[in-house]
Scaffold this motif. Structure first.
Motif, PDB file in Angstrom:
ATOM      1  N   ILE A  73       1.046  -1.423   0.015  1.00 43.57           N
ATOM      2  CA  ILE A  73      -0.512   0.454   0.280  1.00 43.57           C
ATOM      3  C   ILE A  73       0.793   1.864   0.133  1.00 43.57           C
ATOM      4  N   ASP A  74       0.429   1.815  -0.747  1.00 42.04           N
ATOM      5  CA  ASP A  74       1.315   3.541  -0.840  1.00 42.04           C
ATOM      6  C   ASP A  74       2.662   2.593  -1.015  1.00 42.04           C
ATOM      7  N   ASN A  75       2.934   2.176  -1.822  1.00 34.09           N
ATOM      8  CA  ASN A  75       5.056   1.794  -2.209  1.00 34.09           C
ATOM      9  C   ASN A  75       5.223   1.090  -0.681  1.00 34.09           C
ATOM     10  N   ASN A  76       4.588   0.968   0.533  1.00 32.47           N
ATOM     11  CA  ASN A  76       5.403   0.391   1.369  1.00 32.47           C
ATOM     12  C   ASN A  76       4.290  -1.258   1.865  1.00 32.47           C
ATOM     13  N   PRO A  77       5.245  -2.061   2.679  1.00 35.54           N
ATOM     14  CA  PRO A  77       4.278  -3.062   3.296  1.00 35.54           C
ATOM     15  C   PRO A  77       3.161  -2.563   4.219  1.00 35.54           C
ATOM     16  N   GLY A  78       1.885  -3.338   3.803  1.00 33.79           N
ATOM     17  CA  GLY A  78       0.691  -2.626   4.590  1.00 33.79           C
ATOM     18  C   GLY A  78       0.001  -3.861   5.815  1.00 33.79           C
ATOM     19  N   LEU A  79       1.373  -2.617   6.621  1.00 36.70           N
ATOM     20  CA  LEU A  79       1.134  -4.267   7.755  1.00 36.70           C
ATOM     21  C   LEU A  79       0.292  -3.531   8.970  1.00 36.70           C
ATOM     22  N   SER A  80      -0.174  -3.522  10.432  1.00 41.55           N
ATOM     23  CA  SER A  80      -0.565  -2.836  11.315  1.00 41.55           C
ATOM     24  C   SER A  80       0.237  -2.474  12.106  1.00 41.55           C
ATOM     25  N   THR A  81       0.502  -1.604  13.315  1.00 38.75           N
ATOM     26  CA  THR A  81       1.186  -1.410  14.326  1.00 38.75           C
ATOM     27  C   THR A  81       1.919  -2.007  14.198  1.00 38.75           C
ATOM     28  N   TRP A  82       1.297  -3.456  14.763  1.00 35.18           N
ATOM     29  CA  TRP A  82       1.709  -4.324  15.764  1.00 35.18           C
ATOM     30  C   TRP A  82       2.667  -4.926  14.432  1.00 35.18           C
ATOM     31  N   GLN A  83       2.035  -5.413  14.392  1.00 35.07           N
ATOM     32  CA  GLN A  83       3.325  -6.893  12.891  1.00 35.07           C
ATOM     33  C   GLN A  83       4.557  -6.223  12.370  1.00 35.07           C
ATOM     34  N   ASN A  84       4.690  -7.402  12.285  1.00 40.92           N
ATOM     35  CA  ASN A  84       6.219  -7.871  11.702  1.00 40.92           C
ATOM     36  C   ASN A  84       6.378  -8.845  11.359  1.00 40.92           C
ATOM     37  N   ILE A  85       7.303  -9.125  10.066  1.00 44.18           N
ATOM     38  CA  ILE A  85       7.298 -10.353   9.751  1.00 44.18           C
ATOM     39  C   ILE A  85       8.588 -10.758   9.658  1.00 44.18           C
ATOM     40  N   PHE A  86       9.109 -12.139  10.638  1.00 43.66           N
ATOM     41  CA  PHE A  86       9.738 -12.795  10.780  1.00 43.66           C
ATOM     42  C   PHE A  86      10.388 -14.094   9.607  1.00 43.66           C
ATOM     43  N   LEU A  87      11.413 -14.397  10.351  1.00 43.04           N
ATOM     44  CA  LEU A  87      12.123 -15.812   9.763  1.00 43.04           C
ATOM     45  C   LEU A  87      11.714 -16.655  10.352  1.00 43.04           C
ATOM     46  N   CYS A  88      11.336 -17.693  10.578  1.00 39.73           N
ATOM     47  CA  CYS A  88      11.250 -18.606  11.802  1.00 39.73           C
ATOM     48  C   CYS A  88      12.266 -19.796  11.457  1.00 39.73           C
ATOM     49  N   GLU A  89      13.148 -20.051  12.700  1.00 43.75           N
ATOM     50  CA  GLU A  89      14.092 -20.667  12.580  1.00 43.75           C
ATOM     51  C   GLU A  89      13.979 -21.893  13.597  1.00 43.75           C
ATOM     52  N   PHE A  90      14.223 -23.205  12.759  1.00 43.98           N
ATOM     53  CA  PHE A  90      13.013 -24.063  13.876  1.00 43.98           C
ATOM     54  C   PHE A  90      15.002 -25.660  13.684  1.00 43.98           C
ATOM     55  N   ASP A  91      15.648 -25.076  13.102  1.00 43.90           N
ATOM     56  CA  ASP A  91      16.772 -26.107  12.843  1.00 43.90           C
ATOM     57  C   ASP A  91      18.012 -25.520  12.800  1.00 43.90           C
ATOM     58  N   GLY A  92      18.108 -25.037  13.712  1.00 43.08           N
ATOM     59  CA  GLY A  92      19.944 -23.762  13.891  1.00 43.08           C
ATOM     60  C   GLY A  92      20.543 -24.221  14.426  1.00 43.08           C
ATOM     61  N   PRO A  93      21.302 -23.469  14.357  1.00 47.66           N
ATOM     62  CA  PRO A  93      22.460 -22.402  13.410  1.00 47.66           C
ATOM     63  C   PRO A  93      22.738 -22.287  11.932  1.00 47.66           C
TER      64      PRO A  93
END
Lengths: 135, 135, 135
Positions: free
Chosen positions: C101-121
């Protein structure tokens, strides 16, 4: 086409059928064949494709999630007292992508599109629908 | 391009690898760089990205889901006796969106695309694949 | 536009915020309104939209998933000893589609995007971001 559906929720946990609103956006987009991305804004809400013959499956979703994610036992509860709502939202997921077929949502007979509320009631929840034609 | 993959399932619960079919659709689309949206039609089926070195992970998925979502204890069972199948499908999710890279699915070495059947056997399951170029 | 985010992970299980990197890709794409598909390459990693006020929700996600998917009890463990990581990745899911939206991610205030690592490092995890304009 990109449109925002707004919704008032009246329960702490509940599923709200938004299939009619998504269908209307798809039809007004003019896209015949492609996708509709459906996204729940808010880190305590989610999108689920599910049956809507009656309330039973919706009730089962709430019962099931409360069973595996009980309230009141999470680190985040010390901050906001809604740790369970965040976990439910993260698990179900903020987005689903629906095919567009013949200018309609390509759902099966028993599939409907739901906003899942996990931290209501809320005066205003936003769902963003973006329609894109196939290449 | 949009195409439908059809599939017969032979078990009540099972994962069916559809990577070859999705790859074939991507290649015939001519899209070099973009996305492929993969969608399971049916409220008791889902799409999961998972390893396919052997049957072990697929078996573990079935065992795990049966453990957290046992059959026979849901409100919807009074209607259709498949409440567990609906919950599994809603939890795993009807859609995954795969990147298209160099006219191929952008999967890692161990990622494959599976239809998850939770209420089989079924004579015909449909998976809709929509390919769209990047902008 | 399609770009790959690369990431080093330093824990066996952990959430890594990639919102800034996704935002940067969206901005450089020039797409004003559309979608960004975010995809985790690797069958033991996933993408989750979640709050990032502090570490509490991220810790709760790890605690919750370990509770319902304990290590060491899966058929796949005889092969690779990471059956739990595959189940977590399949359950959370490899992809999320974010509105632009408007050349930005249309996230809400508290939404962030995460990579979830389950077999690291892991020395190198790859996340593929594909930006597409609405039709």
């Amino acid at each position: 086409m990109q449109k925002i559906i707004t919704l008032r929720t009246d329960r702490q946990n509940g599923l709200y059928d938004i299939t009619a609103e998504v269908t209307s956006i798809i039809r007004s987009s003019g896209v015949i064949s492609g996708i509709a991305s459906v996204y729940a804004r808010g880190a305590t809400a989610a999108i689920m494709i599910q049956e809507n013959w009656d309330q039973s499956v919706q009730n089962d979703v709430i019962t099931f999630l409360r069973g595996i994610i009980p309230p009141g036992v999470w680190e985040h509860d010390h901050q906001d007292d809604n740790g369970d709502a965040h976990l439910k939202a993260g698990l179900v997921g903020a987005s689903e992508t629906i095919p567009v077929i013949d200018n309609n949502p390509g759902l099966s007979t028993w599939q409907n599109i739901f906003l899942c509320e996990f931290d209501g009631p809320r005066a205003k929840r936003e769902i963003i629908v973006t329609v894109i034609a196939e290449s």
